[in-house]
Structure formats: structure tokens, C-alpha cells
Design a protein around this motif. Structure first.
Motif, short mmCIF file in Angstrom:
data_model
loop_
_atom_site.label_atom_id
_atom_site.label_comp_id
_atom_site.label_asym_id
_atom_site.label_seq_id
_atom_site.Cartn_x
_atom_site.Cartn_y
_atom_site.Cartn_z
N GLY A 87 -66.75 14.92 -8.46
CA GLY A 87 -67.15 13.95 -7.44
C GLY A 87 -66.13 12.85 -7.24
O GLY A 87 -64.93 13.06 -7.38
N PHE A 88 -66.63 11.64 -6.91
CA PHE A 88 -65.77 10.54 -6.49
C PHE A 88 -65.60 9.49 -7.59
O PHE A 88 -66.49 9.25 -8.39
CB PHE A 88 -66.34 9.86 -5.25
N THR A 89 -64.43 8.84 -7.57
CA THR A 89 -64.15 7.69 -8.39
C THR A 89 -63.68 6.55 -7.49
O THR A 89 -62.78 6.74 -6.68
CB THR A 89 -63.05 7.99 -9.42
N HIS A 90 -64.31 5.37 -7.61
CA HIS A 90 -63.96 4.22 -6.78
C HIS A 90 -63.22 3.18 -7.62
O HIS A 90 -63.58 2.93 -8.78
CB HIS A 90 -65.23 3.60 -6.18
N SER A 91 -62.20 2.56 -7.03
CA SER A 91 -61.41 1.55 -7.72
C SER A 91 -61.16 0.37 -6.80
O SER A 91 -61.05 0.54 -5.57
CB SER A 91 -60.06 2.14 -8.18
N PHE A 92 -61.05 -0.82 -7.40
CA PHE A 92 -60.85 -2.06 -6.64
C PHE A 92 -59.77 -2.89 -7.30
O PHE A 92 -59.59 -2.87 -8.51
CB PHE A 92 -62.16 -2.87 -6.60
N GLY A 93 -59.03 -3.65 -6.48
CA GLY A 93 -57.97 -4.46 -7.04
C GLY A 93 -57.64 -5.65 -6.16
O GLY A 93 -57.87 -5.63 -4.94
N ILE A 94 -57.12 -6.72 -6.77
CA ILE A 94 -56.64 -7.90 -6.07
C ILE A 94 -55.27 -8.23 -6.63
O ILE A 94 -55.07 -8.26 -7.85
CB ILE A 94 -57.58 -9.11 -6.24
N ASP A 95 -54.31 -8.49 -5.73
CA ASP A 95 -52.96 -8.86 -6.14
C ASP A 95 -52.59 -10.21 -5.54
O ASP A 95 -53.05 -10.57 -4.45
CB ASP A 95 -51.95 -7.81 -5.67
N PHE A 96 -51.72 -10.91 -6.24
CA PHE A 96 -51.21 -12.20 -5.79
C PHE A 96 -49.70 -12.20 -5.89
O PHE A 96 -49.13 -11.80 -6.90
CB PHE A 96 -51.79 -13.32 -6.66
N ASN A 97 -49.03 -12.63 -4.82
CA ASN A 97 -47.57 -12.66 -4.79
C ASN A 97 -47.08 -13.98 -4.21
O ASN A 97 -47.56 -14.42 -3.16
CB ASN A 97 -47.02 -11.52 -3.94
N LEU A 98 -46.12 -14.61 -4.85
CA LEU A 98 -45.47 -15.79 -4.32
C LEU A 98 -44.19 -15.40 -3.59
O LEU A 98 -43.54 -14.42 -3.99
CB LEU A 98 -45.14 -16.77 -5.43
#
Length: 227
Positions: free
Chosen positions: A216-227
Motif C-alpha cells: 500500500g501507501f506510505t505518506h511523508s511530510f517535511g519542512i525546510d528552512f534556507n537562508l
């Protein structure tokens, strides 16, 4: 900055300060396989430095990693990188153990549109436990092609010493400046990938899923920060 997990030499390309977090709450529908990662990296005059941490599993089986990474451009078109990782494993009623792993990577820009990379994971062959159970040792090489500014193609071949070759393919397309579409496929196991990225100010918000024919399915989430 996520190159710390794939090819430490990629850290040489960061501009200033970068950070990110990632979380997959229930891979293939199993909460026990939950995993998450965090990374922070910064560029200095002497090279790029990064720190990362990750965790996998649940109260009966838990694997954690803490890493430090260094990368440097030796020439304008060639970079190297090294990573040292503290690996910790805990199994309820069986105890815990740790080991130190060393990774190595190189990255070369062949032209304005092509880049070539190679990485080797756990080159010192770290082990766990009295029976010296070996950690995963992988070798991989890949190439990326960017024919235009908003489109990227990538291919990789990966070999884990105990398993067959794994071929990976991916693409990223920006239909507009702040929005990315992504797709990919690998052969071992046969998985399809898709995702999106939303760019706002210094932040990137990412979502992806993996489709497996049997799990079946696998869900992933992410947040990145760049200067």
C-alpha cells in the motif's frame, strides 16, 4: 542539506544556513515503522558542516542515529564529503548496543547541465552485538541532468552488499516558481513515488508518498528552512 543522508559531498553546495525536519508516521500502514529525521547545515570558509539525527521504530525496537558531516570543494567542479555516525540499537528484553559508521562521497559537475556523484556508506563495516551483525553497507552512483532551469532528471544505481542492484529514477518540475512536482521509481523493491513542494519565503513545505504493490501507501511530510 538532505544530502547528508545520501551523499555527504553535496553539503558543499549549500549557500549559508539550512535546516529541515522529516516525518513518516505509518509506513505501509504500520505505526511501528514510524521514522523521523532532522538536519541542520551551514557553509563556512573552510567547507560545509552539518549535523543530523534520526529515529526509527517503537518501544520494542528502536534504532537511532546522530551524525556529523563535513564537505569541501577541492576544485570549482569537484567536491568531497565525509560523515561519521553514532548508531544506537535498542531491543526490549534483549538490551542495546551502538557502533560508529563512516560514509564517504564525491560530487562532480561535468557541465552546466550534468552532475555526477558517488557515495559509500559504512565503509568501516560497523557491527552490532556479540554476533557482530553487520550494518547495511551500500555503494551508489548517480547522475543528474538539468536541461532547463525548472526541470531536473536523475538516475542512480545502488548496491547493498547483501541484496541485488537497485535502480532509481526521479524527476522534478516547477510549473511555477513556488511549486514543484516530483515523481520517481526504484526497482528493489518495486516502488513508485510522487510528491509536491511549496516554496514560501525562506521555507519549503514538502509532501510525498510511496506506492507498493503489496504493502500500500506510505505518506511523508517535511519542512525546510534556507537562508
Amino acid at each position: 542539506h538532505w544530502s547528508v543522508y545520501y551523499n555527504p559531498a553535496g553539503l558543499s553546495k549549500i549557500k549559508n544556513l539550512s535546516a529541515g525536519i522529516y516525518y513518516s508516521p505509518a509506513p505501509f500502514g504500520l505505526n511501528e515503522l514510524a521514522n523521523g529525521s532532522a538536519v541542520v547545515a551551514k557553509n563556512f570558509s573552510f567547507g560545509g558542516i552539518g549535523f543530523s539525527a534520526s529515529t526509527y521504530g517503537f518501544e520494542l525496537f528502536r534504532e537511532s542515529k546522530i551524525s556529523i558531516v563535513y564537505a569541501k570543494n577541492l576544485f570549482s567542479d569537484f567536491a568531497i564529503g565525509f560523515k561519521v555516525t553514532y548508531n544506537s540499537l535498542s531491543i526490549k528484553n534483549y538490551g542495546n548496543d551502538y557502533s560508529i559508521g563512516i560514509d564517504f562521497g564525491i560530487l562532480s559537475r561535468l557541465s552546466e547541465t550534468f552532475q555526477l556523484g558517488f557515495s559509500a556508506k559504512n565503509i568501516n563495516r560497523p557491527t552490532y552485538g556479540i554476533k557482530k551483525e553487520k550494518l547495511s553497507q551500500q555503494f551508489s552512483g548517480g547522475i543528474s541532468y538539468k536541461p532547463v532551469q525548472n526541470f531536473l532528471l536523475a538516475a542512480e544505481i545502488e548496491k547493498e552488499v547483501r541484496y541485488p542492484f537497485n535502480f532509481k529514477f526521479g524527476l522534478e518540475y516547477f510549473p511555477v516558481k513556488f511549486f514543484a512536482l516530483r515523481a520517481g521509481y526504484n526497482t528493489e523493491p518495486s516502488n513508485y513515488f510522487a510528491g509536491i513542494g511549496i516554496y514560501y519565503s525562506n521555507f519549503n513545505f514538502n509532501y510525498s508518498f510511496i506506492s507498493n504493490n503489496y504493502l500500500g501507501f506510505t505518506h511523508s511530510f517535511g519542512i525546510d528552512f534556507n537562508l
